[in-house]
Design a protein around this motif. Structure first.
Motif, PDB file in Angstrom:
ATOM      1  N   ASP A 101      25.909  32.046  38.252  1.00  0.00           N
ATOM      2  CA  ASP A 101      27.078  32.855  38.759  1.00  0.00           C
ATOM      3  C   ASP A 101      27.542  31.958  40.185  1.00  0.00           C
ATOM      4  OD1 ASP A 101      28.352  34.875  40.894  1.00  0.00           O
ATOM      5  OD2 ASP A 101      28.663  35.532  38.664  1.00  0.00           O
ATOM      6  N   GLU A 102      28.928  31.763  40.328  1.00  0.00           N
ATOM      7  CA  GLU A 102      29.721  31.036  41.390  1.00  0.00           C
ATOM      8  C   GLU A 102      29.054  31.478  42.728  1.00  0.00           C
ATOM      9  OE1 GLU A 102      33.837  30.285  41.218  1.00  0.00           O
ATOM     10  OE2 GLU A 102      34.019  30.729  39.016  1.00  0.00           O
ATOM     11  N   GLY A 103      28.937  32.742  42.799  1.00  0.00           N
ATOM     12  CA  GLY A 103      28.492  33.359  44.054  1.00  0.00           C
ATOM     13  C   GLY A 103      27.150  33.065  44.510  1.00  0.00           C
ATOM     14  N   ASN A 104      26.459  32.660  43.353  1.00  0.00           N
ATOM     15  CA  ASN A 104      24.939  32.619  43.748  1.00  0.00           C
ATOM     16  C   ASN A 104      24.665  31.215  44.519  1.00  0.00           C
ATOM     17  OD1 ASN A 104      24.267  34.758  42.055  1.00  0.00           O
ATOM     18  ND2 ASN A 104      23.333  33.635  40.434  1.00  0.00           N
ATOM     19  N   ALA A 137      40.744  34.008  50.918  1.00  0.00           N
ATOM     20  CA  ALA A 137      39.958  33.570  51.562  1.00  0.00           C
ATOM     21  C   ALA A 137      38.966  34.538  52.177  1.00  0.00           C
ATOM     22  CB  ALA A 137      40.375  32.690  52.700  1.00  0.00           C
ATOM     23  N   ALA A 138      39.247  35.625  52.188  1.00  0.00           N
ATOM     24  CA  ALA A 138      38.413  36.728  52.973  1.00  0.00           C
ATOM     25  C   ALA A 138      37.523  37.383  51.793  1.00  0.00           C
ATOM     26  CB  ALA A 138      39.159  37.514  53.632  1.00  0.00           C
ATOM     27  N   VAL A 139      37.507  37.111  50.861  1.00  0.00           N
ATOM     28  CA  VAL A 139      36.775  37.654  49.474  1.00  0.00           C
ATOM     29  C   VAL A 139      35.645  36.876  49.109  1.00  0.00           C
ATOM     30  CG1 VAL A 139      36.930  38.982  47.512  1.00  0.00           C
ATOM     31  CG2 VAL A 139      38.578  39.191  49.155  1.00  0.00           C
ATOM     32  N   LEU A 140      34.544  37.283  49.185  1.00  0.00           N
ATOM     33  CA  LEU A 140      33.427  36.334  48.611  1.00  0.00           C
ATOM     34  C   LEU A 140      32.785  37.253  47.605  1.00  0.00           C
ATOM     35  CD1 LEU A 140      31.991  34.311  51.318  1.00  0.00           C
ATOM     36  CD2 LEU A 140      33.263  33.550  49.190  1.00  0.00           C
ATOM     37  N   PRO A 141      32.305  37.018  46.528  1.00  0.00           N
ATOM     38  CA  PRO A 141      31.412  37.994  45.693  1.00  0.00           C
ATOM     39  C   PRO A 141      30.044  37.800  46.125  1.00  0.00           C
ATOM     40  CG  PRO A 141      31.702  35.449  44.720  1.00  0.00           C
ATOM     41  CD  PRO A 141      32.502  35.548  46.030  1.00  0.00           C
ATOM     42  N   ASN A 142      29.401  38.794  45.523  1.00  0.00           N
ATOM     43  CA  ASN A 142      28.003  39.091  46.033  1.00  0.00           C
ATOM     44  C   ASN A 142      27.020  37.804  45.679  1.00  0.00           C
ATOM     45  OD1 ASN A 142      25.683  40.548  46.722  1.00  0.00           O
ATOM     46  ND2 ASN A 142      25.203  40.762  44.802  1.00  0.00           N
ATOM     47  N   ASP A 143      26.105  37.625  46.579  1.00  0.00           N
ATOM     48  CA  ASP A 143      25.264  36.331  46.289  1.00  0.00           C
ATOM     49  C   ASP A 143      24.123  36.996  45.857  1.00  0.00           C
ATOM     50  OD1 ASP A 143      23.481  34.283  46.069  1.00  0.00           O
ATOM     51  OD2 ASP A 143      23.706  33.705  48.233  1.00  0.00           O
ATOM     52  N   ALA A 144      23.592  37.007  44.479  1.00  0.00           N
ATOM     53  CA  ALA A 144      22.483  37.559  43.985  1.00  0.00           C
ATOM     54  C   ALA A 144      21.256  36.927  44.608  1.00  0.00           C
ATOM     55  CB  ALA A 144      22.622  37.602  42.534  1.00  0.00           C
ATOM     56  N   LEU A 145      21.328  35.779  44.997  1.00  0.00           N
ATOM     57  CA  LEU A 145      20.128  35.132  45.544  1.00  0.00           C
ATOM     58  C   LEU A 145      19.685  35.234  46.923  1.00  0.00           C
ATOM     59  CD1 LEU A 145      20.498  31.835  43.394  1.00  0.00           C
ATOM     60  CD2 LEU A 145      19.285  34.089  42.635  1.00  0.00           C
ATOM     61  N   ALA A 146      20.477  35.938  47.665  1.00  0.00           N
ATOM     62  CA  ALA A 146      20.679  35.926  49.125  1.00  0.00           C
ATOM     63  C   ALA A 146      19.356  36.929  49.550  1.00  0.00           C
ATOM     64  CB  ALA A 146      22.124  36.485  49.626  1.00  0.00           C
ATOM     65  N   ALA A 147      18.951  37.851  48.903  1.00  0.00           N
ATOM     66  CA  ALA A 147      17.792  38.537  49.024  1.00  0.00           C
ATOM     67  C   ALA A 147      16.603  37.751  48.860  1.00  0.00           C
ATOM     68  CB  ALA A 147      17.960  39.718  48.140  1.00  0.00           C
ATOM     69  N   VAL A 148      16.694  36.782  47.909  1.00  0.00           N
ATOM     70  CA  VAL A 148      15.270  35.949  47.945  1.00  0.00           C
ATOM     71  C   VAL A 148      15.580  34.632  48.809  1.00  0.00           C
ATOM     72  CG1 VAL A 148      14.163  34.506  46.123  1.00  0.00           C
ATOM     73  CG2 VAL A 148      15.530  36.515  45.366  1.00  0.00           C
ATOM     74  N   MET A 151      38.259  37.894  42.290  1.00  0.00           N
ATOM     75  CA  MET A 151      38.731  37.605  43.448  1.00  0.00           C
ATOM     76  C   MET A 151      40.002  36.791  43.019  1.00  0.00           C
ATOM     77  SD  MET A 151      37.590  35.103  46.455  1.00  0.00           S
ATOM     78  CE  MET A 151      37.774  33.456  45.571  1.00  0.00           C
ATOM     79  N   SER A 152      41.013  37.434  42.345  1.00  0.00           N
ATOM     80  CA  SER A 152      42.309  36.944  41.946  1.00  0.00           C
ATOM     81  C   SER A 152      43.398  37.395  42.797  1.00  0.00           C
ATOM     82  CB  SER A 152      42.477  37.244  40.323  1.00  0.00           C
ATOM     83  OG  SER A 152      43.730  37.107  40.081  1.00  0.00           O
ATOM     84  N   THR A 153      44.069  36.582  43.438  1.00  0.00           N
ATOM     85  CA  THR A 153      45.044  37.045  44.473  1.00  0.00           C
ATOM     86  C   THR A 153      45.983  35.857  44.717  1.00  0.00           C
ATOM     87  OG1 THR A 153      45.642  37.821  46.590  1.00  0.00           O
ATOM     88  CG2 THR A 153      43.692  36.399  46.487  1.00  0.00           C
ATOM     89  N   ASP A 154      47.486  35.996  44.965  1.00  0.00           N
ATOM     90  CA  ASP A 154      48.220  34.846  45.235  1.00  0.00           C
ATOM     91  C   ASP A 154      48.320  34.846  46.845  1.00  0.00           C
ATOM     92  OD1 ASP A 154      48.876  34.442  42.710  1.00  0.00           O
ATOM     93  OD2 ASP A 154      50.256  35.729  42.613  1.00  0.00           O
ATOM     94  N   ASN A 155      47.541  35.819  47.522  1.00  0.00           N
ATOM     95  CA  ASN A 155      47.883  35.537  49.088  1.00  0.00           C
ATOM     96  C   ASN A 155      46.424  34.792  49.626  1.00  0.00           C
ATOM     97  OD1 ASN A 155      47.025  36.463  51.902  1.00  0.00           O
ATOM     98  ND2 ASN A 155      48.582  38.085  51.547  1.00  0.00           N
TER      99      ASN A 155
END
Length: 264
Positions: free
Chosen positions: A136-139, A10-21, A1-5
């Motif tokens: 992972d940060e998104g977890n 703000a609109a980009v979030l990585p996949n949460d690998a734990l959300a399925a649990v 999620m590398s951007t200067d905008n």
């Protein structure tokens, strides 16, 4: 999620690998439950005798156990327990450092009650789940956002409520350090949690007329100034832009809800 905008980032979030649990809503529930439990054990530690504290801790532990075991999925139960204990741990560390506490007996007893009851297999599943949270940060990101928002606001409220400069400065140092560390330890998402904290502080100031004068205002201004100075330039710009956007959206929504409401 590398951007200067800022808006794009703000609109980009990585996949949460734990959300399925454990779902996002259940993650937020875990954060709120940890907050409530910490608040209660903190009060018990300060005001109750040993017998009363032990009874209160066991009652809290029972309530938390019920939620943990309210699923037939062992992985989900392990992650629920891990989220609760991770939340309690972060509350304990934040308050111990901010208020110079050597120990919070009620918290130690509650954590022990939730850990020592596990057999070897359950403990192994718990350890795996606990490690996965920060793997992972998104977890468990919804848990992390909800938890940190509550901790940051609680420390800020304690800071502005303090009449003693020394104590207010000690809390300021801890809160600022926590926010700065987020950007270092969570390179992709930490800035979002910092922006969330600053936006919520501003919203509370505007909606409740808080920190408008004296030591409270000085400490709040010092917090914002220190972050603006110490954060890396790219992250600082993201934080300030996103926080400002969040406050603006809140102001606009408030005006729509009540056109006669003045928002400064």
């Amino acid at each position: 999620m590398s951007t200067d905008n800022p808006e794009q980032a703000a609109a980009v979030l990585p996949n949460d690998a734990l959300a399925a649990v454990v779902s996002a809503e259940e993650q937020r529930k875990a954060a709120r439950s940890a907050q409530d439990a910490f608040s209660q054990v903190f009060r018990l530690t300060l005001s109750a005798n040993d017998t009363e504290r032990a009874a209160g801790v066991e009652k809290l532990a029972g309530t938390m156990r019920q939620w943990v075991t309210a699923t037939d999925d062992q992985a989900a139960a392990s992650l629920r327990r891990a989220l609760l204990l991770a939340g309690l741990d972060q509350w304990g560390m934040a308050y111990s450092r901010a208020f110079g506490l050597q120990a919070i007996p009620g918290l130690t007893e509650l954590v022990g009650a939730l850990r020592t009851e596990l057999d070897a297999q359950a403990d192994a599943r718990f350890q795996q789940a606990y490690s996965a949270i920060d793997a992972d940060e998104g977890n468990a990101i919804d848990f992390k956002i909800e938890l940190r928002r509550a901790i940051h606001l609680a420390l800020w409220h304690a800071m502005i409520a303090s009449d003693e400069r020394e104590q207010a400065t000690q809390i300021l140092t801890q809160l600022g350090g926590m926010l700065f560390a987020l950007v270092k330890h969570m390179p992709e998402l930490g800035w979002r949690l910092v922006a969330d904290a600053l936006a919520n502080i501003q919203i509370h100031c505007l909606s409740e007329a808080l920190a408008t004068e004296g030591l409270a205002r000085e400490m709040t201004e010092s917090l914002f100034a220190s972050l603006a100075q110490e954060l890396p330039e790219d992250k600082r710009d993201l934080v300030m832009a996103h926080a400002a956007r969040t406050v603006l959206v809140w102001q606009q929504a408030r005006r729509v809800a009540d056109p006669n409401q003045a928002v400064h």
